[in-house]
Design a protein around this motif. Structure first.
Motif: not given
Length: 518
Positions: A154-172
């Protein structure tokens, strides 16, 4: 900081970029508040609840120094001491707005994060261009699958929860949007290691100052964000063992002890205090699948491994570079409470090792710049777009409408004690802006949070009526209910047996609840 008085052109540009990045959502949100008349609630991060939790602690620290839990109604012991919140609380008590009392730490976070990373890169990477590439990668690395997966369908900027978690932690750099204690703690980690290196090589007073600097950095990192303290202790123990426990290395036991102090304090809180015990249990999270972690770190990890083997560790900092990501993965594997936080800051050692690997194979500098840009630029746009969408949905309390603020002020002025059954749309903001506890407000600090939120949603949408509503009011122990402007339900009509009196404030309403027998 004294070593950064003279910045290279690349470092200066990176500092400007980091500063603008940190301020962008705040400027956008303050402009929206100025245009609409809404109140900026205090969070310029994607999950408003965490920053409003910090503001609640700041409010308590400004009154009593120690803070308790305002996201549940049973009385909570004030046992939490946090250095940032104590300072902010004192400023709030002196008259500074509570939002500003927290946000004063933003420039501090930017400078500490930048200085720690820049000094470490200077120490470990040769060549001005390579240093700039390593610094930008360390600060802005964004797992590329975040952009790819987040834009599919759909082009949404919402990641699946588990993928969003690793993105959020690594992107300091993302921590500069709301999570200022995290940014400062991560910036203190390279400062700790550089001071520890000086402690081994210096003599006399210089060694004493270096040991004290490492101890202070470790104490700050562990107190502000304990996961980073655990990583530093593991790295230091590994370094001492690598030095075969020779007498000079034993001096590092001093910063280890300083770093351990806050960790012992947090352990005592979780074992001895009921509210912290709830938070410990409710923050237990499953570990991410190996492929998710590998996908998040892969673009840096592959070249970092090559760089580590191509240039075997020759000194203290080289050894720290190897041990640092290994310690992070070890803490991640061993923790149950939000284990992903252990990965915050891993981009720095991996970026340094990756650039070293790139230099070792003598690939063209232009190709390296392009590779770094691909690991930074698309992710930055994605993160900004995701932040905008999180705020625009209106599902979190990033703003409070004027009528909602009038109701909050009325609750604050009311001399009668009592907690609040608050509409889920604004519940997490009630302790901050009214000074009253809520029955449900934050997923870490509210017992049975999902169940309670379902009940509140049902109450404020009209699904919970009559005897069921009366039972909720009785069991909660709340004295007031507060409906948000989004609500179209009048509790005086849907649950008249619950309501003793009503005060309307435009689209927001305060209901005084009847004392229920039993």
């Amino acid at each position: 900081m004294a070593r950064l008085r003279s910045l290279s052109a690349g470092e200066a540009a990176t500092l400007v970029l980091l500063s603008l990045w940190s301020l962008a959502p705040l400027a956008w949100m303050l402009r929206h508040a100025a245009v609409t008349g809404d109140t900026f609630a205090g969070s310029d991060g994607p999950f408003a609840g965490d920053q409003l939790q910090y503001l609640s602690w700041i409010r308590e620290a400004g009154s009593e120094v120690l803070a308790g839990n305002e996201f549940d109604l049973p009385p909570s012991d004030a046992v939490f001491l946090h250095p940032m919140h104590v300072v902010s609380g004192a400023l709030w008590a002196l008259g500074l707005g509570i939002q500003a009392a927290y946000l004063i730490w933003k420039p501090v976070a930017v400078l500490v994060l930048f200085a720690g990373f820049a000094l470490f890169v200077r120490r470990t990477v040769e060549g001005a261009g390579a240093r700039t590439a390593a610094l930008v990668l360390a600060l802005f690395y964004f797992p590329p699958f975040g952009e790819l997966i987040g834009r599919t369908g759909s082009g949404s900027s919402t990641l699946p929860p588990k993928l969003a978690e690793v993105v959020g932690e690594v992107f300091i750099s993302g921590s500069l949007w709301g999570y200022l204690p995290t940014a400062i703690a991560v910036g203190a980690m390279p400062a700790y290691l550089l001071a520890a290196e000086r402690a081994l090589t210096a003599e006399g007073r210089s060694r004493t100052r270096a040991v004290a600097g490492a101890a202070l950095a470790g104490l700050a990192a562990a107190w502000l964000h304990p996961w980073q303290g655990e990583v530093l202790i593991l790295v230091t123990i590994g370094l001492i063992a690598w030095e075969r426990f020779r007498p000079p290395a034993r001096v590092l036991l001093v910063p280890v002890a300083a770093t351990l102090l806050p960790l012992t304090y947090y352990l005592g809180l979780s074992e001895l205090d009921a509210a912290w015990g709830v938070a410990r249990r409710q923050n237990v999270e499953p570990h991410l699948a190996v492929w998710v972690v590998a996908a998040g770190l892969g673009p840096l990890l592959a070249m970092a491994i090559f760089g580590a083997f191509k240039r075997p560790p020759r000194d203290f900092v080289d050894r720290a570079l190897i041990l640092w990501p290994l310690a992070m993965l070890a803490v991640y594997a061993g923790l149950r409470q939000v284990p992903g936080h252990a990965l915050e800051g891993i981009s720095l050692p991996l970026a340094v090792l990756s650039v070293r690997g790139w230099q070792a194979v003598r690939l063209p500098a232009a190709l390296g710049a392009l590779a770094a840009a691909l690991l930074v630029v698309p992710g930055a746009f994605f993160a900004a777009d995701d932040m905008r969408n999180q705020v625009r949905t209106g599902m979190q309390a990033h703003y409070l409408r004027p009528d909602e603020m009038r109701a909050m002020d009325a609750l604050h002025r009311d001399p009668r004690p009592g907690g609040v059954l608050a509409d889920p749309a604004i519940a997490v903001a009630v302790p901050v802006h009214s000074g009253r506890p809520v029955w449900a407000g934050h997923p870490s600090w509210t017992r049975d949070f999902p169940h309670r939120m379902r009940l509140l949603n049902s109450l404020f949408t009209g699904g919970l009526r009559g005897a069921a509503a009366a039972d909720l009011a009785r069991r909660s122990g709340a004295r007031f209910a507060l409906s948000a402007c989004r609500s179209r339900v009048d509790l005086g009509v849907t649950a008249p047996s619950v309501v003793a009196s009503v005060r309307h404030f435009g689209c927001a309403t305060i209901y005084e609840l009847r004392r229920q027998p039993g």
